[in-house]
Design a protein around this motif. Structure first.
Motif, PDB file in Angstrom:
ATOM      1  N   PRO A   1     -45.856 -16.316 -11.610  1.00  0.00           N
ATOM      2  CA  PRO A   1     -44.481 -17.033 -11.279  1.00  0.00           C
ATOM      3  C   PRO A   1     -44.315 -17.804 -12.790  1.00  0.00           C
ATOM      4  CG  PRO A   1     -45.706 -17.298  -9.456  1.00  0.00           C
ATOM      5  CD  PRO A   1     -46.718 -16.883 -10.566  1.00  0.00           C
ATOM      6  N   GLN A   2     -42.838 -17.712 -12.964  1.00  0.00           N
ATOM      7  CA  GLN A   2     -42.467 -18.768 -14.282  1.00  0.00           C
ATOM      8  C   GLN A   2     -41.222 -19.747 -13.615  1.00  0.00           C
ATOM      9  OE1 GLN A   2     -41.970 -15.132 -16.692  1.00  0.00           O
ATOM     10  NE2 GLN A   2     -41.685 -16.862 -18.211  1.00  0.00           N
ATOM     11  N   VAL A   3     -41.236 -19.922 -12.292  1.00  0.00           N
ATOM     12  CA  VAL A   3     -40.286 -20.937 -11.953  1.00  0.00           C
ATOM     13  C   VAL A   3     -40.946 -21.774 -10.882  1.00  0.00           C
ATOM     14  CG1 VAL A   3     -38.076 -21.248 -10.427  1.00  0.00           C
ATOM     15  CG2 VAL A   3     -38.469 -19.251 -11.819  1.00  0.00           C
TER      16      VAL A   3
ATOM     17  N   VAL B   1     -32.737 -24.557 -13.754  1.00  0.00           N
ATOM     18  CA  VAL B   1     -31.986 -23.443 -12.789  1.00  0.00           C
ATOM     19  C   VAL B   1     -31.360 -24.155 -11.452  1.00  0.00           C
ATOM     20  CG1 VAL B   1     -33.403 -21.548 -13.614  1.00  0.00           C
ATOM     21  CG2 VAL B   1     -34.052 -22.552 -11.805  1.00  0.00           C
TER      22      VAL B   1
ATOM     23  N   SER C   1     -43.351 -21.879  -7.628  1.00  0.00           N
ATOM     24  CA  SER C   1     -42.855 -21.217  -6.534  1.00  0.00           C
ATOM     25  C   SER C   1     -43.690 -19.741  -6.236  1.00  0.00           C
ATOM     26  CB  SER C   1     -41.556 -20.730  -6.939  1.00  0.00           C
ATOM     27  OG  SER C   1     -40.721 -21.627  -7.185  1.00  0.00           O
TER      28      SER C   1
ATOM     29  N   GLU D   1     -40.780 -26.130  -9.099  1.00  0.00           N
ATOM     30  CA  GLU D   1     -40.184 -27.407  -8.916  1.00  0.00           C
ATOM     31  C   GLU D   1     -40.796 -28.501  -9.366  1.00  0.00           C
ATOM     32  OE1 GLU D   1     -38.581 -30.106  -5.235  1.00  0.00           O
ATOM     33  OE2 GLU D   1     -39.195 -28.316  -4.861  1.00  0.00           O
TER      34      GLU D   1
ATOM     35  N   LYS E   1     -35.568 -27.663 -10.650  1.00  0.00           N
ATOM     36  CA  LYS E   1     -36.049 -26.344 -10.454  1.00  0.00           C
ATOM     37  C   LYS E   1     -36.073 -25.914 -11.891  1.00  0.00           C
ATOM     38  CE  LYS E   1     -36.368 -22.358  -7.705  1.00  0.00           C
ATOM     39  NZ  LYS E   1     -35.565 -21.546  -6.375  1.00  0.00           N
ATOM     40  N   VAL E   2     -37.233 -25.348 -12.456  1.00  0.00           N
ATOM     41  CA  VAL E   2     -37.101 -25.183 -13.909  1.00  0.00           C
ATOM     42  C   VAL E   2     -38.020 -23.771 -14.279  1.00  0.00           C
ATOM     43  CG1 VAL E   2     -37.355 -27.602 -14.722  1.00  0.00           C
ATOM     44  CG2 VAL E   2     -39.480 -26.410 -14.093  1.00  0.00           C
ATOM     45  N   LEU E   3     -37.368 -23.055 -15.295  1.00  0.00           N
ATOM     46  CA  LEU E   3     -37.943 -22.044 -15.643  1.00  0.00           C
ATOM     47  C   LEU E   3     -38.942 -22.299 -16.959  1.00  0.00           C
ATOM     48  CD1 LEU E   3     -37.917 -18.863 -15.841  1.00  0.00           C
ATOM     49  CD2 LEU E   3     -36.050 -18.892 -17.541  1.00  0.00           C
ATOM     50  N   TYR E   4     -40.157 -21.930 -16.840  1.00  0.00           N
ATOM     51  CA  TYR E   4     -40.962 -22.115 -18.060  1.00  0.00           C
ATOM     52  C   TYR E   4     -41.579 -20.979 -18.483  1.00  0.00           C
ATOM     53  CZ  TYR E   4     -44.561 -22.280 -14.008  1.00  0.00           C
ATOM     54  OH  TYR E   4     -44.874 -21.690 -12.912  1.00  0.00           O
TER      55      TYR E   4
END
Length: 103
Positions: free
Chosen positions: A43-45, A102, A23, A47, A72-75
């Motif tokens: 960024p840490q978010v 998320v 993102s 798709e 949609k993921v947080l890594y």
């Protein structure tokens, strides 16, 4: 050596790997100040755009991944391998580096 042309549709992650489109990072602070490129955080978010078939367990069966294309993921901040295709940025992660889905 031959040149290789990559696109999102030609990338197929192996095993428990996940291909994520990063993102866009924040352009300005909450106070309204615009950030230069050098001050922006990674960024840490993102798709999920492609997933592998899953890790092979000890008994030979595949363990399905918990994420799917479109999630949609947080890594983790410093996880994975950064890849740039055209103007878009992607990261190739192991599923264990994904912290949350998320909504």
């Amino acid at each position: 050596m031959a040149a290789v042309s990559l696109s999102v549709s030609t990338v197929k992650p192996l095993g428990d790997r996940v291909f994520v489109k990063v993102s866009a990072s924040e352009e300005k602070t909450a106070g309204g100040l615009y950030l230069p490129d050098t001050a922006k955080e990674k960024p840490q978010v993102g798709e999920v755009v492609a997933v592998g078939e899953g890790k092979i367990k000890d008994d030979g069966a595949r363990q399905a991944l918990d994420v799917k294309v479109g999630d949609k993921v947080l890594y983790s901040k410093y996880a994975g391998t950064d890849i740039k295709l055209g103007t878009d940025e992607y990261v190739l992660l192991s599923e264990k580096d994904i912290l949350a889905i998320v909504s």
